[in-house]
Design a protein around this motif. Structure first.
Motif, short mmCIF file in Angstrom:
data_model
loop_
_atom_site.label_atom_id
_atom_site.label_comp_id
_atom_site.label_asym_id
_atom_site.label_seq_id
_atom_site.Cartn_x
_atom_site.Cartn_y
_atom_site.Cartn_z
N LYS A 30 0.86 -1.18 0.00
CA LYS A 30 0.00 0.00 0.00
C LYS A 30 0.90 1.23 0.00
O LYS A 30 1.95 1.24 0.61
CB LYS A 30 -0.86 -0.03 1.27
CG LYS A 30 -1.98 1.00 1.29
CD LYS A 30 -2.92 0.73 2.47
CE LYS A 30 -3.96 1.80 2.62
NZ LYS A 30 -3.43 3.03 3.18
N LYS A 31 0.49 2.26 -0.75
CA LYS A 31 1.28 3.48 -0.77
C LYS A 31 1.37 4.05 0.65
O LYS A 31 0.35 4.28 1.30
CB LYS A 31 0.64 4.49 -1.72
CG LYS A 31 1.58 5.65 -2.03
CD LYS A 31 0.92 6.59 -3.04
CE LYS A 31 1.80 7.76 -3.45
NZ LYS A 31 2.54 8.42 -2.41
N VAL A 32 2.58 4.24 1.12
CA VAL A 32 2.78 4.69 2.49
C VAL A 32 2.65 6.20 2.57
O VAL A 32 3.03 6.91 1.65
CB VAL A 32 4.19 4.25 2.97
CG1 VAL A 32 4.47 4.78 4.38
CG2 VAL A 32 4.30 2.74 2.95
N GLY A 33 2.10 6.64 3.68
CA GLY A 33 2.09 8.08 3.95
C GLY A 33 0.84 8.76 3.45
O GLY A 33 -0.16 8.13 3.10
N LEU A 34 0.90 10.10 3.41
CA LEU A 34 -0.26 10.92 3.09
C LEU A 34 -0.46 11.00 1.59
O LEU A 34 0.51 11.01 0.82
CB LEU A 34 -0.07 12.33 3.64
CG LEU A 34 0.23 12.48 5.13
CD1 LEU A 34 0.51 13.94 5.46
CD2 LEU A 34 -0.95 11.96 5.97
N SER A 35 -1.73 11.11 1.18
CA SER A 35 -2.03 11.42 -0.22
C SER A 35 -1.74 12.92 -0.43
O SER A 35 -1.54 13.66 0.52
CB SER A 35 -3.50 11.15 -0.52
OG SER A 35 -4.32 12.07 0.19
N ARG A 36 -1.74 13.31 -1.69
CA ARG A 36 -1.49 14.74 -1.98
C ARG A 36 -2.57 15.60 -1.37
O ARG A 36 -2.30 16.70 -0.87
CB ARG A 36 -1.40 14.95 -3.49
CG ARG A 36 -0.21 14.21 -4.10
CD ARG A 36 -0.27 14.19 -5.60
NE ARG A 36 0.35 15.37 -6.21
CZ ARG A 36 1.65 15.51 -6.39
NH1 ARG A 36 2.49 14.58 -6.00
NH2 ARG A 36 2.15 16.58 -6.97
N ASN A 37 -3.81 15.14 -1.42
CA ASN A 37 -4.90 15.91 -0.80
C ASN A 37 -4.69 16.03 0.70
O ASN A 37 -4.95 17.07 1.29
CB ASN A 37 -6.24 15.24 -1.08
CG ASN A 37 -6.68 15.41 -2.52
OD1 ASN A 37 -6.17 16.28 -3.23
ND2 ASN A 37 -7.61 14.58 -2.96
N GLN A 38 -4.23 14.94 1.32
CA GLN A 38 -3.99 14.99 2.76
C GLN A 38 -2.85 15.94 3.13
O GLN A 38 -2.90 16.64 4.14
CB GLN A 38 -3.69 13.59 3.29
CG GLN A 38 -4.95 12.71 3.34
CD GLN A 38 -4.62 11.30 3.76
OE1 GLN A 38 -3.68 10.69 3.27
NE2 GLN A 38 -5.40 10.77 4.71
N MET A 39 -1.83 15.98 2.28
CA MET A 39 -0.73 16.93 2.52
C MET A 39 -1.26 18.36 2.48
O MET A 39 -0.93 19.19 3.33
CB MET A 39 0.36 16.76 1.46
CG MET A 39 1.15 15.47 1.62
SD MET A 39 2.02 15.01 0.09
CE MET A 39 3.13 16.38 -0.11
N ALA A 61 3.30 10.87 9.39
CA ALA A 61 2.08 10.31 8.79
C ALA A 61 1.79 8.97 9.44
O ALA A 61 2.71 8.28 9.88
CB ALA A 61 2.29 10.14 7.29
N PRO A 62 0.51 8.59 9.52
CA PRO A 62 0.16 7.31 10.13
C PRO A 62 0.93 6.17 9.48
O PRO A 62 1.03 6.10 8.24
CB PRO A 62 -1.35 7.18 9.86
CG PRO A 62 -1.82 8.60 9.67
CD PRO A 62 -0.68 9.34 9.05
#
Lengths: 246, 230
Positions: free
Chosen positions: B7-16, B200-201
């Motif tokens: 799974k892509k780790v970290g925040l999505s661009r929208n979350q950033m 990031a979670p």
């Protein structure tokens, strides 16, 4: 009696000499004096140095001037636009000189040129390749870079309303470089959408006082470069419509 | 390894963009760079009165209008259509950059190619011989805004660190970056280190250190980012 209105676009750009330094207003595809630039192509002056924020879009306006081979050098902050192919081809073929100037420094160089300022120090570019070879000075512990003013032979600017004596207003973000470019040229040529008699603009609403304006051409229905490009227009010398015909 | 696709780790661009938006103080004058920074406005909390500045001569603007009410002569620096709001002002380019260079803009958001641990920023040129240079307003924003914030993926598309000891690309500005929102962490740049303030979670400090090529240390109140799915 002062009357800066010229009969037409061709009359307004008459006499522009080869080798001139010309300021051309606009940011991206907004605020460009496109019809005046087309008139300049027809007028024929060449070996020009052009100052603009960008380096032309599509094959209209500044890009058409480049394509016609009239520009020796361009001074801009950002040559990339949505369609910069004309500039890119000339640049890659070493057929045009490029001087990249940060946008704020470009604006201030023009403002200084129009205001009798011999040069100014700015923190912008300190420590970057664009500061190489330039004089620096310390102020309050920070390094500032010396920049020269830009004084031009001509400015081509698009405004919204002009009056007989050259007072101007602008429209929304089409204002951009217009007011400072009007100040920084020996001869400032504007195209206006609306032309009124002196007194037709509320003095409180004048953005560019007429002292900075020399010639006015009325273009009642200016086309935006984005509209011309969407219609597939590629301006070539002698198209007397100047891109206006719908 | 579990055998399932990673799974892509970290925040999505929208979350950033969401994280960055939560940290904009009420009353700020903010310049949003082109690209990902433009997303920040979408996630501004409703209780904040913020004015956006665009270097082409407008302070105070709203989102893109509906297709049928676009005014082609009302654009932002990204050349995208925008709208007037109550309190909008227009001005010429020298005034616009007086706002930037004169220290009147509270926060600017920029993209980055590299950020060094001393706060140097490189975001305008790779220095490649065949590249056509263009700087726009980035150098002015880097020195002029009171707080210069970067929104960026933590590593390049090739997986190389963007947070480095010293920039190898030509600089945009010296010691100018205050804060970084990456897909892995929120990081302050403090003299000579990347100070991780929040993760990031699912992301550990060790992982951030591994993917950073400069000094990394934990902030005093290191915590995990709480962010909605976006």
């Amino acid at each position: 009696m002062i009357n800066k209105k010229h009969a037409d676009l061709n009359d307004a750009v008459a006499g522009i000499e080869d080798g001139s330094l010309i300021l051309i207003g606009g940011f991206g595809e907004v605020g460009n004096p496109t019809e005046l630039v087309h008139a300049l192509i027809d007028q024929g002056a060449t070996d020009l140095t052009i100052v603009n924020n960008n380096a032309g879009t599509g094959e209209v306006g500044l890009a058409a001037l480049l394509k016609a081979g009239r520009v020796r050098k361009i001074i801009c902050s950002y040559p990339r636009t949505v369609d910069p192919h004309v500039f890119n081809e000339l640049y890659r073929a070493n057929r045009i000189e490029l001087e990249v100037v940060p946008q704020g420094t470009l604006a201030e160089k023009i403002r200084a040129g129009g205001s009798g300022i011999g040069g100014f120090f700015t923190r912008t570019t300190t420590g970057t390749p664009l500061a190489e070879g330039k004089e620096t000075r310390e102020y309050e512990g920070e390094t500032y870079v010396l920049e020269d003013p830009i004084k031009a032979d001509y400015a081509l600017v698009k405004c919204f309303t002009a009056d007989r004596v050259g007072n101007l207003t602008y429209y929304k973000t089409a204002r951009n470089f217009g007011p400072i470019m009007c100040m920084a040229a020996t001869t400032t040529i504007v195209q206006c959408q609306h032309y009124v008699e002196a007194g037709g603009i509320d003095p409180e609403h004048v953005i560019t006082p007429g002292i900075f304006v020399d010639r006015i051409a009325v273009v009642a229905q200016p086309m935006l470069e984005s509209q011309l490009i969407a219609r597939g227009v590629s301006y070539t010398e002698g198209d007397q419509t100047k891109g206006i015909a719908l | 390894m579990t055998g399932t696709p990673e799974k892509k780790v970290g925040l999505s661009r929208n979350q950033m963009a969401w994280c960055a938006a939560q940290d904009i103080p009420d009353g700020s004058m903010v310049n949003l760079g082109i690209g990902m920074p433009e997303k920040v406005a979408e996630y501004l909390p409703a209780d904040r009165d913020v004015f956006y500045h665009s270097e082409n001569g407008i302070l105070g603007f709203g989102p893109s209008p509906a297709e049928d009410s676009i005014d082609l002569e009302l654009i932002n620096a990204g050349k995208k259509p925008i709208t007037e709001i109550a309190g909008t002002s227009y001005f010429h380019h020298a005034d616009s950059f007086a706002m930037i260079r004169g220290g009147h803009i509270d926060i600017c958001f920029l993209g980055a190619m590299q950020i060094a641990e001393n706060g140097d920023l490189a975001n305008w040129s790779t220095g490649a011989a065949d590249a056509i240079p263009g700087v726009g307003g980035a150098m002015d924003l880097a020195v002029g805004a009171k707080s210069v914030v970067v929104l960026t993926d933590h590593v390049t598309k090739k997986g190389e660190p963007k947070l480095v000891e010293r920039c190898t690309y030509p600089l945009t500005g010296e010691k100018c970056i205050n804060r970084i929102y990456s897909n892995l962490a929120i990081i302050d740049v403090d003299a000579n280190a990347f100070v991780v303030q929040a993760l990031a979670p699912g992301v550990t400090l060790e992982r951030v250190t591994e993917l950073t090529a400069g000094q990394v240390r934990a902030g005093d109140n290191l915590h995990t980012i709480e962010c909605p799915e976006l």
